[in-house]
Write a protein that holds these residues in place. Structure first.
Motif, PDB file in Angstrom:
ATOM      1  N   THR A  63      -2.511  71.822  76.719  1.00  0.00           N
ATOM      2  CA  THR A  63      -1.396  71.962  75.241  1.00  0.00           C
ATOM      3  C   THR A  63      -0.487  70.669  76.282  1.00  0.00           C
ATOM      4  N   LEU A  64      -0.384  70.278  75.562  1.00  0.00           N
ATOM      5  CA  LEU A  64       0.137  68.356  75.659  1.00  0.00           C
ATOM      6  C   LEU A  64       2.820  69.033  75.056  1.00  0.00           C
ATOM      7  N   LYS A  65       3.113  68.825  75.968  1.00  0.00           N
ATOM      8  CA  LYS A  65       4.203  69.207  76.389  1.00  0.00           C
ATOM      9  C   LYS A  65       5.409  67.299  76.513  1.00  0.00           C
ATOM     10  N   VAL A  66       6.036  67.201  75.205  1.00  0.00           N
ATOM     11  CA  VAL A  66       7.330  65.797  75.993  1.00  0.00           C
ATOM     12  C   VAL A  66       8.637  66.496  75.404  1.00  0.00           C
ATOM     13  N   ARG A  71      15.952  68.390  74.830  1.00  0.00           N
ATOM     14  CA  ARG A  71      14.789  68.703  74.272  1.00  0.00           C
ATOM     15  C   ARG A  71      13.452  68.225  73.908  1.00  0.00           C
ATOM     16  N   ALA A  72      12.643  69.249  72.973  1.00  0.00           N
ATOM     17  CA  ALA A  72      11.437  68.789  73.629  1.00  0.00           C
ATOM     18  C   ALA A  72      11.086  68.058  71.829  1.00  0.00           C
ATOM     19  N   TYR A  73      10.085  67.260  71.875  1.00  0.00           N
ATOM     20  CA  TYR A  73       9.851  66.612  71.318  1.00  0.00           C
ATOM     21  C   TYR A  73       8.298  66.911  70.639  1.00  0.00           C
ATOM     22  N   VAL A  74       7.949  66.954  71.748  1.00  0.00           N
ATOM     23  CA  VAL A  74       6.351  67.603  71.517  1.00  0.00           C
ATOM     24  C   VAL A  74       5.771  68.971  72.213  1.00  0.00           C
ATOM     25  N   THR A 101      18.520  60.340  73.997  1.00  0.00           N
ATOM     26  CA  THR A 101      19.668  60.385  73.389  1.00  0.00           C
ATOM     27  C   THR A 101      20.199  60.755  74.983  1.00  0.00           C
ATOM     28  N   GLY A 102      19.779  60.071  76.313  1.00  0.00           N
ATOM     29  CA  GLY A 102      20.725  60.458  76.882  1.00  0.00           C
ATOM     30  C   GLY A 102      19.933  59.642  78.066  1.00  0.00           C
ATOM     31  N   PRO A 103      20.582  60.252  79.282  1.00  0.00           N
ATOM     32  CA  PRO A 103      20.048  59.715  80.555  1.00  0.00           C
ATOM     33  C   PRO A 103      19.284  60.482  81.653  1.00  0.00           C
ATOM     34  N   SER A 104      18.316  61.707  80.793  1.00  0.00           N
ATOM     35  CA  SER A 104      17.095  62.306  80.634  1.00  0.00           C
ATOM     36  C   SER A 104      15.962  62.043  81.465  1.00  0.00           C
ATOM     37  N   PRO A 105      15.492  62.484  82.122  1.00  0.00           N
ATOM     38  CA  PRO A 105      13.791  61.929  82.566  1.00  0.00           C
ATOM     39  C   PRO A 105      13.302  62.300  81.504  1.00  0.00           C
TER      40      PRO A 105
END
Length: 160
Positions: A63-66, A71-74, A101-105
């Motif tokens: 499982t890959l999550k980005v 906000r979930a990209y992948v 969109t913002g300063p979140s890692p």
């Protein structure tokens, strides 16, 4: 037990077709954007897995999550294909146009079917908006030469 050797995010990678050597270009450790939003034109996730010698499955789906902030990209899978001669497999996933969109890692999370997992976190550090002001001393300030001043004085006044 099958384990993740590494999980790296970068701008690019290449595998030499003769030696099978992996090269990774511009690893993302942190990003320092001038403003938001930004677009990362090319975002590559590179992972290596070593399987247990007793494991006989030639393919493992992890499982890959980005994500960044909420906000979930992948949210997908990363496939590792093993060959008889090697217990190690690498997989590369490439994404085009990752908007931040913002300063979140940025969190990149990989989880194997046996539960082993690895998280890579890319810090987002907004750039310092205070710019240094460079001041010139009068000695450094360029000025018109005597000849240039004489030419300026010869010009007719505006409006005539």
């Amino acid at each position: 037990m099958t384990e993740i050797n590494f999980l790296i995010c970068a701008r690019g990678s290449a595998i030499d077709r003769f030696s099978n050597s992996l090269s990774i270009f511009d690893i993302f450790e942190s990003l320092t954007p001038e403003s938001f939003p930004i677009l990362i034109p090319r975002f590559v996730v590179i992972a290596s897995v070593t399987r247990d010698e007793r494991e006989e499955k030639p393919v493992i789906e992890a499982t890959l999550k980005v994500s960044a902030g909420d906000r979930a990209y992948v949210d997908g899978t990363m496939t590792f294909t093993f060959h008889k001669e090697s217990p190690v497999s690498r997989s590369i996933a490439e994404f085009q146009g990752l908007p931040i969109t913002g300063p979140s890692p940025i969190d990149v999370f990989l989880k194997l079917p046996n539960g082993n997992s690895k998280l890579t976190r890319i810090a987002i550090r907004p750039a310092n908006r205070l710019k240094r002001v460079v001041r010139r001393s009068k000695a450094q300030t360029p000025s018109a030469s005597a000849a240039q001043k004489q030419e300026i004085e010869k010009l007719p006044p505006k409006g005539k």
